[in-house]
Design a protein around this motif. Structure first.
Motif, PDB file in Angstrom:
ATOM      1  N   GLY A 100      19.759   8.171 -16.315  1.00 10.91           N
ATOM      2  CA  GLY A 100      19.918   6.899 -15.634  1.00 10.91           C
ATOM      3  C   GLY A 100      18.981   6.816 -14.448  1.00 10.91           C
ATOM      4  O   GLY A 100      18.901   7.754 -13.658  1.00 10.91           O
ATOM      5  N   ILE A 101      18.251   5.707 -14.351  1.00 11.17           N
ATOM      6  CA  ILE A 101      17.320   5.516 -13.239  1.00 11.17           C
ATOM      7  C   ILE A 101      17.591   4.162 -12.599  1.00 11.17           C
ATOM      8  O   ILE A 101      17.648   3.141 -13.296  1.00 11.17           O
ATOM      9  CB  ILE A 101      15.841   5.514 -13.707  1.00 11.17           C
ATOM     10  N   LYS A 102      17.739   4.155 -11.288  1.00 13.96           N
ATOM     11  CA  LYS A 102      17.840   2.902 -10.543  1.00 13.96           C
ATOM     12  C   LYS A 102      16.585   2.806  -9.694  1.00 13.96           C
ATOM     13  O   LYS A 102      16.331   3.657  -8.828  1.00 13.96           O
ATOM     14  CB  LYS A 102      19.083   2.891  -9.652  1.00 13.96           C
ATOM     15  N   PHE A 103      15.775   1.784  -9.965  1.00 10.91           N
ATOM     16  CA  PHE A 103      14.561   1.556  -9.191  1.00 10.91           C
ATOM     17  C   PHE A 103      14.929   0.696  -7.990  1.00 10.91           C
ATOM     18  O   PHE A 103      15.393  -0.427  -8.138  1.00 10.91           O
ATOM     19  CB  PHE A 103      13.495   0.884 -10.060  1.00 10.91           C
ATOM     20  N   ILE A 104      14.719   1.241  -6.799  1.00 12.18           N
ATOM     21  CA  ILE A 104      15.145   0.589  -5.564  1.00 12.18           C
ATOM     22  C   ILE A 104      14.021  -0.222  -4.936  1.00 12.18           C
ATOM     23  O   ILE A 104      14.234  -1.347  -4.485  1.00 12.18           O
ATOM     24  CB  ILE A 104      15.683   1.647  -4.576  1.00 12.18           C
ATOM     25  N   LYS A 105      12.833   0.366  -4.906  1.00 14.02           N
ATOM     26  CA  LYS A 105      11.650  -0.289  -4.337  1.00 14.02           C
ATOM     27  C   LYS A 105      10.448   0.090  -5.184  1.00 14.02           C
ATOM     28  O   LYS A 105      10.458   1.144  -5.830  1.00 14.02           O
ATOM     29  CB  LYS A 105      11.388   0.191  -2.903  1.00 14.02           C
ATOM     30  N   PRO A 106       9.398  -0.716  -5.169  1.00 19.27           N
ATOM     31  CA  PRO A 106       8.174  -0.312  -5.867  1.00 19.27           C
ATOM     32  C   PRO A 106       7.659   1.009  -5.289  1.00 19.27           C
ATOM     33  O   PRO A 106       7.738   1.238  -4.079  1.00 19.27           O
ATOM     34  CB  PRO A 106       7.200  -1.455  -5.587  1.00 19.27           C
ATOM     35  N   THR A 107       7.133   1.852  -6.149  1.00 21.23           N
ATOM     36  CA  THR A 107       6.618   3.150  -5.722  1.00 21.23           C
ATOM     37  C   THR A 107       5.096   3.059  -5.642  1.00 21.23           C
ATOM     38  O   THR A 107       4.426   2.847  -6.658  1.00 21.23           O
ATOM     39  CB  THR A 107       7.043   4.256  -6.708  1.00 21.23           C
ATOM     40  N   PRO A 108       4.532   3.202  -4.438  1.00 23.84           N
ATOM     41  CA  PRO A 108       3.085   3.028  -4.276  1.00 23.84           C
ATOM     42  C   PRO A 108       2.287   4.216  -4.821  1.00 23.84           C
ATOM     43  O   PRO A 108       2.726   5.359  -4.750  1.00 23.84           O
ATOM     44  CB  PRO A 108       2.916   2.917  -2.762  1.00 23.84           C
ATOM     45  N   MET A 109       1.120   3.907  -5.369  1.00 29.55           N
ATOM     46  CA  MET A 109       0.166   4.936  -5.771  1.00 29.55           C
ATOM     47  C   MET A 109      -0.469   5.540  -4.514  1.00 29.55           C
ATOM     48  O   MET A 109      -0.514   4.898  -3.465  1.00 29.55           O
ATOM     49  CB  MET A 109      -0.954   4.336  -6.625  1.00 29.55           C
ATOM     50  N   GLY A 110      -0.945   6.762  -4.636  1.00 29.34           N
ATOM     51  CA  GLY A 110      -1.658   7.404  -3.554  1.00 29.34           C
ATOM     52  C   GLY A 110      -0.771   8.023  -2.493  1.00 29.34           C
ATOM     53  O   GLY A 110      -1.264   8.511  -1.489  1.00 29.34           O
ATOM     54  N   VAL A 111       0.535   8.010  -2.722  1.00 29.77           N
ATOM     55  CA  VAL A 111       1.494   8.593  -1.781  1.00 29.77           C
ATOM     56  C   VAL A 111       2.206   9.743  -2.480  1.00 29.77           C
ATOM     57  O   VAL A 111       2.712   9.563  -3.590  1.00 29.77           O
ATOM     58  CB  VAL A 111       2.528   7.526  -1.322  1.00 29.77           C
ATOM     59  N   PRO A 112       2.246  10.932  -1.889  1.00 26.74           N
ATOM     60  CA  PRO A 112       2.969  12.033  -2.526  1.00 26.74           C
ATOM     61  C   PRO A 112       4.438  11.675  -2.728  1.00 26.74           C
ATOM     62  O   PRO A 112       5.081  11.116  -1.839  1.00 26.74           O
ATOM     63  CB  PRO A 112       2.830  13.193  -1.535  1.00 26.74           C
ATOM     64  N   LEU A 113       4.945  11.994  -3.920  1.00 25.18           N
ATOM     65  CA  LEU A 113       6.347  11.761  -4.235  1.00 25.18           C
ATOM     66  C   LEU A 113       7.126  13.047  -4.042  1.00 25.18           C
ATOM     67  O   LEU A 113       6.660  14.129  -4.419  1.00 25.18           O
ATOM     68  CB  LEU A 113       6.500  11.292  -5.678  1.00 25.18           C
ATOM     69  N   THR A 114       8.302  12.934  -3.457  1.00 22.73           N
ATOM     70  CA  THR A 114       9.205  14.066  -3.295  1.00 22.73           C
ATOM     71  C   THR A 114      10.455  13.775  -4.092  1.00 22.73           C
ATOM     72  O   THR A 114      11.026  12.687  -3.979  1.00 22.73           O
ATOM     73  CB  THR A 114       9.567  14.277  -1.807  1.00 22.73           C
TER      74      THR A 114
END
Length: 164
Positions: A100-114
């Motif tokens: 299950g995935i809830k997308f809360i905000k757009p995830t920007p490219m070029g930013v490290p994901l944790t």
């Protein structure tokens, strides 16, 4: 503390596209216990080829990151519940029962994901994992999934219609 990732310690021969150390085309996600002893952490910087919209990360990639990292979180918790080091034999394996995935905000490219995950509730044959995805300090998605402990030889045999 062992500096090897959970993947390298338990399944160096793993071929999963997302997290398998031996998949030459894969993403090689690496998961580690956090110093708090509760969370399992991973970091990933998506390549531009994983864009969904211009300058935004493709949601399917986020789902894959959550899937792989959450699965390793489940396995790490199982090893710990048995008082064993990750990678000790017999190996512990889990598979996705529900993602299950809830997308809360757009995830920007070029930013490290944790990715920050933990078991919610009991560690059992089926374990619930909550995995938060941050782009920098911004929470962009939450995974709420179930992972099932399995015998992979039996699972593979069943999938191919043969005896284990």
């Amino acid at each position: 503390m062992n500096d090897a990732s959970l993947q390298d310690a338990a399944a160096p021969e793993g071929v999963c596209y997302g997290c398998g150390p031996s998949n030459s085309h894969g993403l090689h996600i690496k998961s580690y216990w956090h110093e708090d002893g509760v969370h399992v952490m991973a970091e990933h910087l998506p390549d531009a080829k994983y864009s969904g919209w211009p300058e935004l990360v493709y949601g399917g990639l986020i789902a894959m990151l959550v899937d792989c990292h959450s699965n390793w979180t489940a396995m790490a918790y199982h090893y710990r519940a048995e008082g064993r080091e990750v990678g000790s034999l017999p190996r512990i394996d889990c598979v996705t029962g529900n993602l299950g995935i809830k997308f809360i905000k757009p995830t920007p490219m070029g930013v490290p994901l944790t990715l920050r995950a933990k078991v919610e509730g009991e560690v059992g044959r089926k374990s619930r994992i909550v995995c938060e995805v941050y782009a920098g300090d911004v929470l962009t998605a939450i995974g709420d999934s179930v992972f099932v402990r399995v015998d992979t030889a039996q699972l593979t045999a069943d999938a191919h219609g043969r005896d284990a």
